[in-house]
Design a protein around this motif. Structure first.
Motif, PDB file in Angstrom:
ATOM      1  N   ASP A  23       0.811  -1.217   0.000  1.00 55.91           N
ATOM      2  CA  ASP A  23       0.000   0.000   0.000  1.00 55.91           C
ATOM      3  C   ASP A  23       0.840   1.261   0.000  1.00 55.91           C
ATOM      4  OD1 ASP A  23      -2.212  -1.546  -0.080  1.00 55.91           O
ATOM      5  OD2 ASP A  23      -2.902  -1.141   1.954  1.00 55.91           O
ATOM      6  N   ASN A  24       2.132   1.130   0.291  1.00 51.54           N
ATOM      7  CA  ASN A  24       3.033   2.279   0.216  1.00 51.54           C
ATOM      8  C   ASN A  24       3.355   2.655  -1.223  1.00 51.54           C
ATOM      9  OD1 ASN A  24       3.299   2.868   2.919  1.00 51.54           O
ATOM     10  ND2 ASN A  24       5.017   1.469   3.225  1.00 51.54           N
ATOM     11  N   LEU A  25       2.997   1.793  -2.164  1.00 50.97           N
ATOM     12  CA  LEU A  25       3.249   2.047  -3.581  1.00 50.97           C
ATOM     13  C   LEU A  25       1.921   2.403  -4.244  1.00 50.97           C
ATOM     14  CD1 LEU A  25       5.675  -0.934  -4.311  1.00 50.97           C
ATOM     15  CD2 LEU A  25       6.251   1.410  -3.651  1.00 50.97           C
ATOM     16  N   PRO A  26       1.812   3.600  -4.800  1.00 46.42           N
ATOM     17  CA  PRO A  26       0.540   4.037  -5.383  1.00 46.42           C
ATOM     18  C   PRO A  26       0.183   3.235  -6.626  1.00 46.42           C
ATOM     19  CG  PRO A  26       2.284   5.590  -5.898  1.00 46.42           C
ATOM     20  CD  PRO A  26       2.872   4.613  -4.922  1.00 46.42           C
ATOM     21  N   VAL A 108       9.282  -4.427  -4.133  1.00 50.17           N
ATOM     22  CA  VAL A 108       9.553  -4.489  -2.687  1.00 50.17           C
ATOM     23  C   VAL A 108      10.712  -5.446  -2.417  1.00 50.17           C
ATOM     24  CG1 VAL A 108       8.621  -5.252  -0.467  1.00 50.17           C
ATOM     25  CG2 VAL A 108       7.220  -3.833  -1.976  1.00 50.17           C
ATOM     26  N   ILE A 109      10.696  -6.599  -3.067  1.00 49.50           N
ATOM     27  CA  ILE A 109      11.761  -7.590  -2.887  1.00 49.50           C
ATOM     28  C   ILE A 109      13.095  -7.040  -3.376  1.00 49.50           C
ATOM     29  CG2 ILE A 109      12.620  -9.821  -3.734  1.00 49.50           C
ATOM     30  CD1 ILE A 109       9.637 -10.753  -3.671  1.00 49.50           C
ATOM     31  N   ALA A 110      13.096  -6.423  -4.557  1.00 49.63           N
ATOM     32  CA  ALA A 110      14.329  -5.861  -5.111  1.00 49.63           C
ATOM     33  C   ALA A 110      14.896  -4.780  -4.193  1.00 49.63           C
ATOM     34  CB  ALA A 110      14.066  -5.289  -6.502  1.00 49.63           C
ATOM     35  N   SER A 111      14.036  -3.925  -3.672  1.00 51.13           N
ATOM     36  CA  SER A 111      14.490  -2.845  -2.792  1.00 51.13           C
ATOM     37  C   SER A 111      15.036  -3.410  -1.479  1.00 51.13           C
ATOM     38  CB  SER A 111      13.342  -1.880  -2.511  1.00 51.13           C
ATOM     39  OG  SER A 111      12.896  -1.275  -3.710  1.00 51.13           O
ATOM     40  N   THR A 192      16.200   7.286   1.091  1.00 49.68           N
ATOM     41  CA  THR A 192      14.935   7.661   1.713  1.00 49.68           C
ATOM     42  C   THR A 192      13.838   7.708   0.662  1.00 49.68           C
ATOM     43  OG1 THR A 192      16.136   8.996   3.331  1.00 49.68           O
ATOM     44  CG2 THR A 192      13.776   9.410   3.101  1.00 49.68           C
ATOM     45  N   SER A 193      12.770   6.971   0.894  1.00 48.58           N
ATOM     46  CA  SER A 193      11.651   6.859  -0.064  1.00 48.58           C
ATOM     47  C   SER A 193      12.126   6.350  -1.421  1.00 48.58           C
ATOM     48  CB  SER A 193      10.933   8.202  -0.238  1.00 48.58           C
ATOM     49  OG  SER A 193      10.409   8.655   0.989  1.00 48.58           O
ATOM     50  N   PHE A 198      11.498   4.827  -7.051  1.00 47.74           N
ATOM     51  CA  PHE A 198      11.811   3.874  -8.119  1.00 47.74           C
ATOM     52  C   PHE A 198      10.516   3.347  -8.746  1.00 47.74           C
ATOM     53  CE2 PHE A 198      12.554  -0.666  -9.286  1.00 47.74           C
ATOM     54  CZ  PHE A 198      13.274  -0.410 -10.437  1.00 47.74           C
ATOM     55  N   TRP A 199       9.541   3.015  -7.906  1.00 47.03           N
ATOM     56  CA  TRP A 199       8.249   2.522  -8.397  1.00 47.03           C
ATOM     57  C   TRP A 199       7.613   3.552  -9.334  1.00 47.03           C
ATOM     58  CZ3 TRP A 199       5.229  -1.472  -9.129  1.00 47.03           C
ATOM     59  CH2 TRP A 199       3.843  -1.304  -9.256  1.00 47.03           C
ATOM     60  N   SER A 200       7.589   4.809  -8.926  1.00 44.39           N
ATOM     61  CA  SER A 200       6.990   5.861  -9.756  1.00 44.39           C
ATOM     62  C   SER A 200       7.722   6.015 -11.082  1.00 44.39           C
ATOM     63  CB  SER A 200       6.986   7.204  -9.003  1.00 44.39           C
ATOM     64  OG  SER A 200       6.167   7.118  -7.845  1.00 44.39           O
ATOM     65  N   SER A 201       9.054   5.863 -11.037  1.00 41.55           N
ATOM     66  CA  SER A 201       9.849   6.022 -12.268  1.00 41.55           C
ATOM     67  C   SER A 201       9.534   4.940 -13.299  1.00 41.55           C
ATOM     68  CB  SER A 201      11.342   5.984 -11.936  1.00 41.55           C
ATOM     69  OG  SER A 201      11.795   4.663 -11.656  1.00 41.55           O
ATOM     70  N   LEU A 202       9.034   3.794 -12.827  1.00 45.82           N
ATOM     71  CA  LEU A 202       8.723   2.697 -13.737  1.00 45.82           C
ATOM     72  C   LEU A 202       7.512   3.017 -14.621  1.00 45.82           C
ATOM     73  CD1 LEU A 202       9.103  -0.332 -11.287  1.00 45.82           C
ATOM     74  CD2 LEU A 202      10.686   0.330 -13.120  1.00 45.82           C
ATOM     75  N   PHE A 203       6.736   4.032 -14.245  1.00 43.22           N
ATOM     76  CA  PHE A 203       5.524   4.350 -14.981  1.00 43.22           C
ATOM     77  C   PHE A 203       5.549   5.737 -15.608  1.00 43.22           C
ATOM     78  CE2 PHE A 203       4.479   1.101 -11.903  1.00 43.22           C
ATOM     79  CZ  PHE A 203       3.743   0.196 -12.654  1.00 43.22           C
TER      80      PHE A 203
END
Length: 208
Positions: A23-26, A108-111, A192-193, A198-203
């Motif tokens: 849920d921390n990833l939009p 999450v696993i990669a991070s 930090t964050s 990284f998640w946001s950059s994927l999209f």
């Protein structure tokens, strides 16, 4: 006198943990077909870099899934392979969609693994910078050379050379550049964050 006790429904510890991470990833607005091709490619390449950094990388990913209580998504080695084979650059490309929940779990696993490897990642990036400045061959640094050699071998054995994006990496030098770029992305994940960014950059530019 009877005392009635109302019990509020609670989520299981596994559901709470899963929610805490995922849920921390939009949720970006994407097609119902699942994650875009570039997103799938980048996640798989990040995991490829982790495999090149650490022997037994696949096993480490499965262990991390259990540690993070994400094994209901990344159930086993076959499930992990199927998710990664959604990368259209792979020889084993399966045309299966990668759903948002699956992509989140892999990020999450990669991070998580990147944070564990932070010291090594920093050492390799520093060594790369110093060798470049001195114009010394990268092979002179054993650990960096080992990482680059493993990454090249993994990439060439798993990616489809008939794809134009794969054929573009037709030399050791170009694959080394990709491997170093992925190291920088892994380090980015540890900040930090970093996982969220990284998640946001994927999209970026990939919303429907």
């Amino acid at each position: 006198m009877n005392l009635s006790v109302s019990v509020m429904p609670t989520n299981s510890p596994q559901d709470q943990t899963k929610s805490l991470f995922l849920d921390n990833l939009p949720d970006p607005l994407i097609s119902e077909r699942g994650c875009p091709p570039r997103t799938r490619q980048q996640i798989d390449l990040i995991l490829l870099a982790i495999e090149a950094l650490e022997l037994g990388g696949s096993e480490a990913m499965l262990f991390a899934a259990k540690e993070l209580e994400l094994q209901n998504i990344v159930k086993n080695r076959v499930a992990l392979w199927r998710m990664r084979s959604s990368n259209p650059l792979r020889r084993s490309y399966t045309r299966r969609p990668l759903q948002l929940e699956e992509a989140k779990a892999l990020v999450v696993i990669a991070s998580h693994l990147a944070r564990r490897l932070t010291v090594l990642i920093r050492q390799l990036l520093l060594a790369y910078q110093q060798l470049n400045e001195k114009q010394v061959p990268l092979e002179n640094h054993f650990r960096l050379s080992e990482y680059l050699e493993r990454f090249r071998a993994h990439f060439r054995s798993r990616m489809n050379p008939r794809r134009a994006k794969v054929a573009a990496y037709n030399s050791d030098e170009k694959l080394n550049e990709l491997a170093i770029s992925l190291l920088s992305q892994l380090l980015f994940c540890t900040g930090t964050s970093g996982m969220q960014r990284f998640w946001s950059s994927l999209f970026d530019g990939e919303v429907a």
